[in-house]
Design a protein around this motif. Sequence first.
Motif, PDB file in Angstrom:
ATOM      1  N   ARG A 111       0.814  -1.222   0.000  1.00  0.00           N
ATOM      2  CA  ARG A 111       0.000   0.000   0.000  1.00  0.00           C
ATOM      3  C   ARG A 111       0.847   1.271   0.000  1.00  0.00           C
ATOM      4  O   ARG A 111       0.667   2.152  -0.835  1.00  0.00           O
ATOM      5  N   GLU A 112       1.784   1.404   0.947  1.00  0.00           N
ATOM      6  CA  GLU A 112       2.586   2.633   1.069  1.00  0.00           C
ATOM      7  C   GLU A 112       3.507   2.827  -0.130  1.00  0.00           C
ATOM      8  O   GLU A 112       3.651   3.934  -0.642  1.00  0.00           O
ATOM      9  N   ARG A 113       4.141   1.759  -0.573  1.00  0.00           N
ATOM     10  CA  ARG A 113       5.060   1.866  -1.718  1.00  0.00           C
ATOM     11  C   ARG A 113       4.298   2.283  -2.984  1.00  0.00           C
ATOM     12  O   ARG A 113       4.758   3.095  -3.762  1.00  0.00           O
ATOM     13  N   PHE A 114       3.110   1.733  -3.169  1.00  0.00           N
ATOM     14  CA  PHE A 114       2.296   2.078  -4.333  1.00  0.00           C
ATOM     15  C   PHE A 114       1.913   3.561  -4.298  1.00  0.00           C
ATOM     16  O   PHE A 114       2.066   4.281  -5.276  1.00  0.00           O
ATOM     17  N   LEU A 115       1.414   4.018  -3.151  1.00  0.00           N
ATOM     18  CA  LEU A 115       0.988   5.417  -3.034  1.00  0.00           C
ATOM     19  C   LEU A 115       2.156   6.377  -3.143  1.00  0.00           C
ATOM     20  O   LEU A 115       1.997   7.497  -3.631  1.00  0.00           O
ATOM     21  N   ALA A 116       3.333   5.968  -2.708  1.00  0.00           N
ATOM     22  CA  ALA A 116       4.522   6.838  -2.768  1.00  0.00           C
ATOM     23  C   ALA A 116       4.908   7.130  -4.213  1.00  0.00           C
ATOM     24  O   ALA A 116       5.545   8.160  -4.494  1.00  0.00           O
ATOM     25  N   ARG A 117       4.532   6.276  -5.143  1.00  0.00           N
ATOM     26  CA  ARG A 117       4.873   6.465  -6.553  1.00  0.00           C
ATOM     27  C   ARG A 117       3.896   7.408  -7.283  1.00  0.00           C
ATOM     28  O   ARG A 117       4.145   7.781  -8.406  1.00  0.00           O
ATOM     29  N   ILE A 118       2.814   7.757  -6.634  1.00  0.00           N
ATOM     30  CA  ILE A 118       1.792   8.594  -7.255  1.00  0.00           C
ATOM     31  C   ILE A 118       2.016  10.044  -6.870  1.00  0.00           C
ATOM     32  O   ILE A 118       1.953  10.403  -5.690  1.00  0.00           O
ATOM     33  N   ALA A 119       2.264  10.892  -7.861  1.00  0.00           N
ATOM     34  CA  ALA A 119       2.471  12.312  -7.595  1.00  0.00           C
ATOM     35  C   ALA A 119       1.123  13.000  -7.403  1.00  0.00           C
ATOM     36  O   ALA A 119       0.192  12.745  -8.166  1.00  0.00           O
TER      37      ALA A 119
END
Length: 123
Positions: A111-119
């Motif tokens: 979850r966190e890694r995925f969201l971190a990639r979204i600007a």
Amino acid sequence: MDTASVTHVVGPDDTARALGSGDLDVLATPRVLAWLEEATCAALDVTPEQTSVGTRVDLEHLSASPVGAQVTATATVVHTDGRLVRFQVVAQDASGTLLASGEVRRVVVDRERFLARIAPVGD
């Protein structure tokens, strides 16, 4: 095999007219898909740190459903390959009529890694 079902009653906000996918007051294909994806999420067993994202859909919407119809969307895991999960999906009305069928693919992600990639929008 993991299977999950969700049941909804078609309301005015679920119609093709309301969702802009047509001009009739019948269950909209985008809503059928949303209910089927809801079932796929319910069929997955992921940790709180994980979630899943949809990556591919193959769906046939076979029969119309009026406002007031009860629809059950069911997803069954048919294949798992690492993080990729494929589901057979079907939607049926209360009398057992097949309304839609197909396949949905989801990928389990951190979850966190995925969201971190979204600007954020505007950056």
